[in-house]
Enzyme design. Structure first.
Site, short mmCIF file in Angstrom:
data_model
loop_
_atom_site.label_atom_id
_atom_site.label_comp_id
_atom_site.label_asym_id
_atom_site.label_seq_id
_atom_site.Cartn_x
_atom_site.Cartn_y
_atom_site.Cartn_z
N TYR A 1 61.36 13.58 58.16
CA TYR A 1 60.47 14.71 58.50
C TYR A 1 60.49 15.07 59.86
CZ TYR A 1 56.41 17.50 59.17
OH TYR A 1 55.46 18.54 59.52
N SER B 1 56.72 21.98 64.01
CA SER B 1 55.73 20.87 64.24
C SER B 1 55.83 20.33 65.43
CB SER B 1 55.85 19.61 63.15
OG SER B 1 55.23 18.50 63.38
N1 LIG Z 1 49.17 19.64 58.36
C1 LIG Z 1 49.99 19.24 59.41
O1 LIG Z 1 49.40 18.09 59.91
C2 LIG Z 1 51.02 19.87 59.90
C3 LIG Z 1 51.35 19.67 61.39
C4 LIG Z 1 52.83 20.21 61.70
C5 LIG Z 1 53.53 20.81 61.07
N2 LIG Z 1 53.07 21.09 59.68
C6 LIG Z 1 53.85 22.01 58.69
O2 LIG Z 1 53.24 23.08 58.33
C7 LIG Z 1 53.74 23.72 57.08
C8 LIG Z 1 52.63 24.00 56.30
O3 LIG Z 1 51.92 22.80 55.87
P1 LIG Z 1 50.54 22.48 55.34
O4 LIG Z 1 50.03 21.65 56.37
O5 LIG Z 1 49.69 23.64 55.72
O6 LIG Z 1 50.84 21.62 54.22
P2 LIG Z 1 50.20 22.17 52.62
O7 LIG Z 1 48.82 22.25 52.77
O8 LIG Z 1 50.45 20.74 51.97
O9 LIG Z 1 50.87 23.46 52.27
C9 LIG Z 1 52.27 23.38 51.72
C10 LIG Z 1 52.68 24.60 51.05
O10 LIG Z 1 53.97 24.40 50.73
C11 LIG Z 1 54.30 24.75 49.42
N3 LIG Z 1 55.45 24.19 48.94
C12 LIG Z 1 55.77 22.84 48.89
N4 LIG Z 1 56.71 22.67 48.26
C13 LIG Z 1 57.30 23.67 47.83
C14 LIG Z 1 58.59 24.21 47.38
N5 LIG Z 1 59.21 23.44 46.81
N6 LIG Z 1 58.69 25.58 46.89
C15 LIG Z 1 57.78 26.40 47.55
N7 LIG Z 1 56.60 26.15 48.14
C16 LIG Z 1 56.40 24.90 48.29
C17 LIG Z 1 52.83 24.30 48.95
O11 LIG Z 1 52.88 25.01 47.70
P3 LIG Z 1 52.85 24.44 46.34
O12 LIG Z 1 52.50 23.15 46.11
O13 LIG Z 1 52.00 25.58 45.33
O14 LIG Z 1 54.33 25.01 45.71
C18 LIG Z 1 51.77 24.77 49.79
O15 LIG Z 1 51.37 25.94 49.62
C19 LIG Z 1 54.77 22.70 56.81
O16 LIG Z 1 56.02 23.08 57.18
C20 LIG Z 1 54.61 21.62 57.42
O17 LIG Z 1 55.42 20.60 57.82
C21 LIG Z 1 51.88 20.55 58.93
#
Ligand SMILES: NC(=O)c1ccc[n+]([C@@H]2O[C@H](COP(=O)([O-])OP(=O)(O)OC[C@H]3O[C@@H](n4cnc5c(N)ncnc54)[C@H](OP(=O)(O)O)[C@@H]3O)[C@@H](O)[C@H]2O)c1
Length: 263
Positions: free
Chosen positions: A159, A146
């Site tokens: 985080y 990130s």
């Molecule tokens: N969105 C942003 O603004 C942003 C910015 C920078 C970086 N990121 C990073 O991008 C990555 C993806 O995030 P996203 O934005 O796509 O968020 P998201 O839509 O909330 O997706 C998160 C994913 O992680 C899975 N997950 C959560 N807890 C888990 C567990 N204990 N075991 C297995 N799977 C788990 C969730 O699936 P289940 O709930 O079905 O398990 C979901 O598929 C993360 O690492 C986040 O830190 C996001």
């Protein structure tokens, strides 16, 4: 608990964690469009199944669903075990979540789970899958970090710290892997429209109100960066400039600015 819906001996596959939603789900389509089989990992089985069906409607590839909580004891190991007879060509460590608030007031177990998912599971999966990649002299690891990785994040202290780990760890092993044919990419998105903001409770924070990228553009950029073998890739010019400016800005100012966008 782990469920497996597709199994073939010695099939090349990209393993994507957090593939039930957001960036991980979109990334699965990027691999599929390139003809690469995917193994989708997350906890919500129905959502994973729905992604599997959507991919199969569009692409002639093989799609596995692996239901696993990566923070559970044996979570990462169970993913590895279910892919024992497969050639894992790509590992995408994408699953992650954030929290918002004063550190000492946040739920301790949840903070530890955050470290467990964002750091420990990513590290364990990498350690499990890397040896076979090194042996084959080929493979890609895509770690979703990130822009939070570049500075401390008051109100999201754990985080931001976990993402600093992801960036540092990825760069470290990428250097160790030089000459092996295995590439590691740390991809750094800024705020992106996914379930992340709801889960972290930051929808009303400047961090997201100032504008967020589409999940499609982030996933495409991450996939392209990995394909090019980039070690560190920051999504978007604005994010790149912000990350770059951190190098020349006094730390006290960085902390104050970060506090404004997360409060
Ligand atoms: N969105 C942003 O603004 C942003 C910015 C920078 C970086 N990121 C990073 O991008 C990555 C993806 O995030 P996203 O934005 O796509 O968020 P998201 O839509 O909330 O997706 C998160 C994913 O992680 C899975 N997950 C959560 N807890 C888990 C567990 N204990 N075991 C297995 N799977 C788990 C969730 O699936 P289940 O709930 O079905 O398990 C979901 O598929 C993360 O690492 C986040 O830190 C996001």
């Amino acid at each position: 608990m782990l469920a497996l819906f597709f199994w073939r001996y010695e099939v090349k596959v990209a393993v994507i964690t957090g593939a039930s939603a957001g960036i991980g789900k979109r990334l699965a389509f990027e691999f599929a469009a390139d003809g690469i089989n995917v193994a989708l990992v997350a906890r919500r089985e129905e959502m994973l199944e729905a992604v599997r069906v959507q991919i199969l409607e569009q692409y002639k590839i093989q799609v596995m669903v692996i239901v696993a909580d990566l923070t559970a004891d044996q979570g990462p190991q169970s993913v590895f075990d279910s892919l024992r007879d497969h050639e894992v060509s790509h590992l995408v460590n994408n699953a992650g979540f954030g929290t918002n608030g004063l550190f000492w007031e946040l739920d301790r177990q949840k903070e530890l789970r955050q470290i467990g998912l964002n750091i420990s599971a990513l590290t364990e999966l990498t350690h499990l899958f890397l040896p076979q990649m090194v042996k084959r002299n080929s493979g890609n690891i895509l770690n979703i970090a990130s822009t939070a990785a570049f500075q401390p994040g008051p109100n999201m202290s754990v985080y931001f710290a976990t993402k600093a780990y992801v960036l540092s760890f990825s760069e470290g092993i990428s250097s160790e892997l030089s000459g092996t044919g295995v590439k590691v990419t740390a991809h750094c998105p800024g705020a992106t429209h996914t379930e992340f903001a709801d889960v972290a409770g930051v929808n009303d924070k400047l961090l997201f109100k100032a504008g967020a990228a589409t999940v499609d553009s982030v996933a495409k950029h991450a996939y392209l960066s990995m394909s090019k073998g980039k070690v560190v890739a920051i999504h978007g010019l604005k994010n790149w400039l912000l990350a770059f400016s951190v190098r020349f800005t006094p730390r006290f100012l960085i902390r104050s600015l970060a506090k404004v966008i997360t409060k």
